[in-house]
Design a protein around this motif. Structure first.
Motif, PDB file in Angstrom:
ATOM      1  N   TYR A   1      12.923  30.423  63.047  1.00  0.00           N
ATOM      2  CA  TYR A   1      12.325  29.340  62.249  1.00  0.00           C
ATOM      3  C   TYR A   1      13.114  28.036  62.386  1.00  0.00           C
ATOM      4  O   TYR A   1      12.584  26.957  62.149  1.00  0.00           O
ATOM      5  CB  TYR A   1      12.221  29.743  60.777  1.00  0.00           C
ATOM      6  N   LEU A   2      14.390  28.134  62.780  1.00  0.00           N
ATOM      7  CA  LEU A   2      15.186  26.927  62.987  1.00  0.00           C
ATOM      8  C   LEU A   2      14.925  26.278  64.340  1.00  0.00           C
ATOM      9  O   LEU A   2      15.354  25.151  64.575  1.00  0.00           O
ATOM     10  CB  LEU A   2      16.679  27.258  62.868  1.00  0.00           C
ATOM     11  N   GLY A   3      14.227  26.986  65.216  1.00  0.00           N
ATOM     12  CA  GLY A   3      13.994  26.464  66.553  1.00  0.00           C
ATOM     13  C   GLY A   3      15.313  26.206  67.255  1.00  0.00           C
ATOM     14  O   GLY A   3      16.227  27.035  67.209  1.00  0.00           O
ATOM     15  N   LEU A   4      15.430  25.064  67.892  1.00  0.00           N
ATOM     16  CA  LEU A   4      16.689  24.654  68.526  1.00  0.00           C
ATOM     17  C   LEU A   4      17.373  23.557  67.713  1.00  0.00           C
ATOM     18  O   LEU A   4      18.193  22.811  68.246  1.00  0.00           O
ATOM     19  CB  LEU A   4      16.420  24.156  69.954  1.00  0.00           C
ATOM     20  N   GLN A   5      17.042  23.483  66.414  1.00  0.00           N
ATOM     21  CA  GLN A   5      17.499  22.359  65.608  1.00  0.00           C
ATOM     22  C   GLN A   5      18.284  22.773  64.373  1.00  0.00           C
ATOM     23  O   GLN A   5      18.224  22.115  63.332  1.00  0.00           O
ATOM     24  CB  GLN A   5      16.314  21.477  65.205  1.00  0.00           C
ATOM     25  N   ALA A   6      19.050  23.869  64.475  1.00  0.00           N
ATOM     26  CA  ALA A   6      19.858  24.276  63.326  1.00  0.00           C
ATOM     27  C   ALA A   6      20.898  23.229  62.972  1.00  0.00           C
ATOM     28  O   ALA A   6      21.359  23.158  61.832  1.00  0.00           O
ATOM     29  CB  ALA A   6      20.554  25.600  63.620  1.00  0.00           C
ATOM     30  N   TRP A   7      21.256  22.398  63.938  1.00  0.00           N
ATOM     31  CA  TRP A   7      22.233  21.336  63.686  1.00  0.00           C
ATOM     32  C   TRP A   7      21.632  20.205  62.848  1.00  0.00           C
ATOM     33  O   TRP A   7      22.361  19.343  62.343  1.00  0.00           O
ATOM     34  CB  TRP A   7      22.715  20.759  65.022  1.00  0.00           C
ATOM     35  N   TYR A   8      20.296  20.234  62.653  1.00  0.00           N
ATOM     36  CA  TYR A   8      19.604  19.131  61.976  1.00  0.00           C
ATOM     37  C   TYR A   8      18.680  19.641  60.877  1.00  0.00           C
ATOM     38  O   TYR A   8      18.837  19.275  59.712  1.00  0.00           O
ATOM     39  CB  TYR A   8      18.824  18.327  63.015  1.00  0.00           C
ATOM     40  N   ASP A   9      17.705  20.466  61.248  1.00  0.00           N
ATOM     41  CA  ASP A   9      16.741  21.011  60.280  1.00  0.00           C
ATOM     42  C   ASP A   9      17.255  22.361  59.788  1.00  0.00           C
ATOM     43  O   ASP A   9      16.987  23.392  60.406  1.00  0.00           O
ATOM     44  CB  ASP A   9      15.368  21.216  60.936  1.00  0.00           C
ATOM     45  N   ASN A  10      17.962  22.381  58.683  1.00  0.00           N
ATOM     46  CA  ASN A  10      18.534  23.641  58.215  1.00  0.00           C
ATOM     47  C   ASN A  10      18.797  23.520  56.722  1.00  0.00           C
ATOM     48  O   ASN A  10      19.708  22.810  56.291  1.00  0.00           O
ATOM     49  CB  ASN A  10      19.833  23.938  58.974  1.00  0.00           C
ATOM     50  N   THR A  11      17.984  24.218  55.917  1.00  0.00           N
ATOM     51  CA  THR A  11      18.135  24.125  54.469  1.00  0.00           C
ATOM     52  C   THR A  11      17.686  25.426  53.809  1.00  0.00           C
ATOM     53  O   THR A  11      16.907  26.192  54.390  1.00  0.00           O
ATOM     54  CB  THR A  11      17.327  22.925  53.921  1.00  0.00           C
ATOM     55  N   LEU A  12      18.170  25.675  52.624  1.00  0.00           N
ATOM     56  CA  LEU A  12      17.838  26.869  51.847  1.00  0.00           C
ATOM     57  C   LEU A  12      17.616  26.476  50.396  1.00  0.00           C
ATOM     58  O   LEU A  12      18.267  25.548  49.892  1.00  0.00           O
ATOM     59  CB  LEU A  12      18.989  27.887  51.883  1.00  0.00           C
ATOM     60  N   VAL A  13      16.741  27.182  49.708  1.00  0.00           N
ATOM     61  CA  VAL A  13      16.569  26.976  48.270  1.00  0.00           C
ATOM     62  C   VAL A  13      16.210  28.318  47.636  1.00  0.00           C
ATOM     63  O   VAL A  13      15.430  29.096  48.197  1.00  0.00           O
ATOM     64  CB  VAL A  13      15.483  25.916  47.975  1.00  0.00           C
ATOM     65  N   VAL A  14      16.838  28.621  46.487  1.00  0.00           N
ATOM     66  CA  VAL A  14      16.640  29.893  45.786  1.00  0.00           C
ATOM     67  C   VAL A  14      15.864  29.637  44.502  1.00  0.00           C
ATOM     68  O   VAL A  14      16.089  28.635  43.799  1.00  0.00           O
ATOM     69  CB  VAL A  14      17.993  30.559  45.461  1.00  0.00           C
ATOM     70  N   HIS A  15      14.968  30.553  44.175  1.00  0.00           N
ATOM     71  CA  HIS A  15      14.190  30.468  42.933  1.00  0.00           C
ATOM     72  C   HIS A  15      15.144  30.376  41.740  1.00  0.00           C
ATOM     73  O   HIS A  15      16.140  31.110  41.672  1.00  0.00           O
ATOM     74  CB  HIS A  15      13.302  31.706  42.807  1.00  0.00           C
ATOM     75  N   PRO A  16      14.864  29.503  40.770  1.00  0.00           N
ATOM     76  CA  PRO A  16      15.791  29.330  39.640  1.00  0.00           C
ATOM     77  C   PRO A  16      15.926  30.543  38.731  1.00  0.00           C
ATOM     78  O   PRO A  16      16.930  30.669  38.022  1.00  0.00           O
ATOM     79  CB  PRO A  16      15.200  28.138  38.875  1.00  0.00           C
ATOM     80  N   LEU A  17      14.929  31.461  38.751  1.00  0.00           N
ATOM     81  CA  LEU A  17      14.964  32.611  37.854  1.00  0.00           C
ATOM     82  C   LEU A  17      15.077  33.949  38.567  1.00  0.00           C
ATOM     83  O   LEU A  17      15.321  34.970  37.916  1.00  0.00           O
ATOM     84  CB  LEU A  17      13.705  32.623  36.969  1.00  0.00           C
TER      85      LEU A  17
END
Length: 204
Positions: free
Chosen positions: A148-164
């Motif tokens: 899912y990061l393609g070849l752009q982990a150095w640029y497009d790379n983020t995570l978010v976790v559900h608050p609950l």
């Protein structure tokens, strides 16, 4: 990435390409809080809800990384001292395009963290998501196998976790993937489906 001390709004941390910077006067002046060398920057900084002295920082190199660089560091005293929190994560690579690590923690279970990066496998780049259940002391690979990061982990790379729910989170890059069971199973999300122009990482 920025983190503001909940007890003092003038105390700010910033993850930058010069390392993890700190300001005690609302940003008027800055000093380096964490940087292993002039080559090392920070891509993420996290502060644990309810435990503001516990911090996590992800390190990255814009060039060749120093030998033995740990991807993730932890502080339990507000940043005065740091120690590695990267056991189980892949070692830093000589290729700067593979070294960026995204970090996220679960607000409802602060001992649960996720990390995402790219590794070389089978002659190509592949995306990996890791989970820690002990505040970064150890990490294990989730079941995600894809790119899912393609070849752009150095640029497009983020995570978010559900608050609950610490088991529900989204990992974003060129595409998006979602897990509702802590990384055991995954749903691929196409941000371009239906003719949309795509969704930027900042929307996460």
């Amino acid at each position: 990435a920025l983190s503001v001390d909940p007890a003092d709004a003038d105390r700010v941390l910033a993850a930058t390409d010069r390392g993890l910077l700190a300001s005690d006067d609302g940003g008027a002046n800055w000093h380096v809080l964490l940087a292993a060398s002039s080559l090392v920057g920070a891509t993420d900084v996290l502060r644990v809800p309810g435990h503001p002295l516990r911090l996590y920082a992800a390190l990255w190199c814009g060039d060749v990384c120093p030998a033995g660089l740990d991807r993730v560091m932890r502080s339990d005293d507000g940043g005065t001292s740091w120690y590695p929190a990267a056991a189980g994560l892949p070692p830093s690579s000589f290729d700067s395009l593979l070294n960026r690590t995204a970090l996220a923690l679960a607000p409802s279970a602060p001992e649960v963290l996720y990390a995402a990066t790219t590794i070389v496998e089978g002659g190509g780049q592949t995306s990996r998501v890791y989970r820690s259940d002990d505040g970064g002391l150890s990490w294990r690979t989730t079941e995600y196998r894809g790119s899912y990061l393609g070849l752009q982990a150095w640029y497009d790379n983020t995570l978010v976790v559900h608050p609950l729910d610490p088991d529900t989170f989204i990992a974003g890059g060129v595409g998006y993937v979602r897990s509702t069971d802590g990384g055991l199973t995954w749903l691929e999300i196409d941000p371009y489906a239906g003719g949309r122009d795509g969704m930027g990482d900042d929307t996460m």
